[in-house]
Write an enzyme that holds these catalytic residues in place. Structure first.
Site, mmCIF file in Angstrom:
data_model
loop_
_atom_site.group_PDB
_atom_site.id
_atom_site.type_symbol
_atom_site.label_atom_id
_atom_site.label_comp_id
_atom_site.label_asym_id
_atom_site.label_seq_id
_atom_site.Cartn_x
_atom_site.Cartn_y
_atom_site.Cartn_z
ATOM 1 N N LYS A 140 0.827 -1.102 0.113
ATOM 2 C CA LYS A 140 0.040 -0.225 -0.056
ATOM 3 C C LYS A 140 1.002 1.328 0.044
ATOM 4 C CE LYS A 140 -4.011 -2.383 2.094
ATOM 5 N NZ LYS A 140 -5.037 -2.144 3.108
ATOM 6 N N ASP A 161 -9.482 2.624 2.223
ATOM 7 C CA ASP A 161 -9.619 1.786 3.420
ATOM 8 C C ASP A 161 -10.224 2.382 4.901
ATOM 9 O OD1 ASP A 161 -8.345 -0.704 2.901
ATOM 10 O OD2 ASP A 161 -6.319 -0.126 3.038
#
Length: 541
Positions: free
Chosen positions: A325, A363
């Site tokens: 990420k 997220d």
């Protein structure tokens, strides 16, 4: 990396339109699905062949080297007679990854006999193709197609070497070229796609597959790039080569028949990645709304190399998970301000008009919304009031991409944030960025400045297969009113089970997973997310 690797990945003519023909039964590719039949008796093989037909295979590969007591004349006749599908006979020697350890002459004689008795295809290894042709003396039945195969269990050669290999296989009298290589990196698969496309342009039927988990996309996307066939097994794990998917997954999970030259490719980039339920969610959703796209698992070691290799706009969007990420953010041409603030990207979109990469973070919305819902439910508070996180002490375990997203989201909602990490230095860096405190994971055991705290695990501790692990002892969970775990395989982790037993409200990673997927779907397709469908699909898991 070969400079040629990107050639295959030039956009297809209809690259501009993601929304294609609906999900109906139109078959968009001629690629066959072949089921390997491996058993120690002819009777068992007959049962497996009938099963292969019932689940949708186009042909069966009969692995003669798996039979215990093999009587060529009677057994081959019986197998051909009882097969409900076209037959491909393979008698693989140990020196090419099979089980046969005897002399060559009886093995090649058996394959010639299968040809004479009515087999539809015969697979002969390149090393002995010349010998086999001499055995035939030009008497090859017109019905039977000769597959000449080469298996490389070490690596995937360069495009130039693969091109030379195709030429050698053709020169050996092949009707169909078969090359199976091994992926050391997912970027290796691009070279096989390129050779497949080049062969198709020259009207050379080719089976190009890459073994191992990093090569899985070769077995699915061969339908897009023009491969002659792929292998789909009857049972998970019962394979004739490493990395073969089941026929059920090919047909029901990846919608294999609907993959065509203009199908857009999406996927989940991670390491590990095989546990991810994203392909189940997105492929079902694509199918339901008529998106001409396929969503695949992408086991990636180096995200920059992956994005550079698969640079065509046909590779249209990606979800990013552990451990990529933060590196994903560096690979993007433009990054959404929220993702920039968090320092992590979990969704990458490739713009269709110029191929530029845009990074987003979905997220924090998914996780924070799920935690807020959990708190409201436990406190019987309606949605109209401000965030139930305001003023709460919010402990985040982990300082990676997901940890950053949760810490950012909690801070935005007015929580006081503490970062707990194995290494204090990493926790401190994140705590300083968002304006919170840092402790080590070991310190967390005795950390209870107040009751009613929130705990969020963003590490992979407790994920399958290590389901007995937990980031914090049960004893330390008594001070928390709510515990969230980003891990969703299993749905109820040891951490969540023990938190519930300690009296805390729990929120599963599945709820975050569904929440973050809504926005990803909308960015992938520019359509509203089918939220009820997402909930329905994931309720099965």
């Amino acid at each position: 990396m070969d400079s040629a690797s990107n050639v295959l990945l030039a956009s297809s003519p209809s690259a501009a339109a993601v929304v294609g023909m609906g999900s109906g039964g139109v078959r968009r590719n001629p690629t066959l699905i072949c089921t390997p039949i491996m058993a120690d008796s002819v009777d068992k093989m007959a049962i497996l062949m009938a099963e292969a037909k019932s689940v949708g295979a186009d042909l069966v590969e009969i692995r003669l080297d798996s039979l215990k007591d093999f009587n060529p004349n009677s057994d081959i006749k019986t197998l051909i007679l009882h097969s409900p599908l076209p037959t491909l006979f393979t008698y693989r020697p140990m020196w090419e990854g099979g089980q046969y350890s005897g002399d060559e002459k009886p093995r090649l004689d058996a394959l010639r006999l299968a040809m004479e008795l009515g087999a539809d295809y015969i697979d002969v290894e390149l090393k002995v193709a010349h010998e086999f042709n001499e055995l035939l003396r030009g008497n090859k039945p017109g019905k039977c197609k000769l597959i000449v195969s080469s298996h490389n269990y070490e690596n995937t050669p360069s495009v130039e070497e693969l091109g030379n290999l195709v030429a050698r296989i053709q020169a050996a009298g092949a009707d169909i070229v078969k090359i199976a290589t091994t992926a050391l990196d997912i970027s290796d698969v691009a070279r096989i796609f390129q050779i497949t496309v080049h062969s198709q342009v020259r009207s050379v039927p080719i089976i190009g597959l890459v073994m191992g988990e990093r090569g899985l996309i070769s077995r699915i996307l061969c339908a897009k790039f023009g491969g002659y066939l792929t292998f789909g097994t009857l049972e998970s794990g019962v394979v004739s080569a490493p990395g073969q998917p089941t026929i059920k997954d090919l047909l029901d999970l990846y919608n294999f028949r609907q993959i065509g030259p203009d199908t857009k490719v999406f996927g989940i980039i991670g390491k590990p990645v095989g546990h991810s339920k994203s392909p189940i969610l997105f492929n079902e959703a694509f199918k339901s709304v008529g998106i001409n796209g396929v969503y695949v698992h992408l086991l990636v070691d180096d995200i920059a190399l992956f994005l550079q290799t698969y640079s065509s706009t046909d590779f249209a969007g990606f979800s990013c998970t552990i451990p990529h990420k933060e590196d994903a953010l560096k690979c993007c041409d433009e990054v959404h301000p929220v993702a920039k603030s968090i320092g992590a990207v979990n969704c990458i979109i490739r713009r269709q008009n110029d191929g530029k990469l845009f990074g987003y973070n979905t997220d924090y919305v998914g996780a924070i919304s799920a935690i807020e819902e959990g708190l409201r439910a436990s406190q019987n508070v309606s949605n109209t009031v401000g965030s139930p996180l305001a003023g709460k002490l919010f402990v985040v375990i982990g300082a990676g991409g997901a940890g950053k997203a949760l810490a950012y989201g909690a801070k935005e909602k007015g929580a006081r944030v503490v970062i707990a990490n194995r290494t204090y230095e990493r926790a401190k860096v994140l705590a300083d960025i968002i304006g919170g405190d840092a402790i080590t994971l070991a310190d967390l055991e005795n950390f209870h400045p107040e009751d009613g705290m929130i705990l969020a695990n963003t590490t992979s501790i407790g994920m399958q297969p290590k389901v007995d692990e937990t980031p914090v002892s049960k004893n330390a969970l008594r001070s928390y009113s709510l515990v969230f775990d980003a891990v969703y395989t299993p749905k109820i982790t040891r951490l969540l089970r023990e938190a519930e037993e300690s009296g805390a409200k729990i929120v599963t990673g599945l709820e975050m997973f569904i929440g973050q997927a809504y926005e990803q779907f909308e960015r992938f397709t520019e359509l509203p997310a089918p939220k009820e469908l997402f909930q329905k699909i994931m309720s099965k898991y």
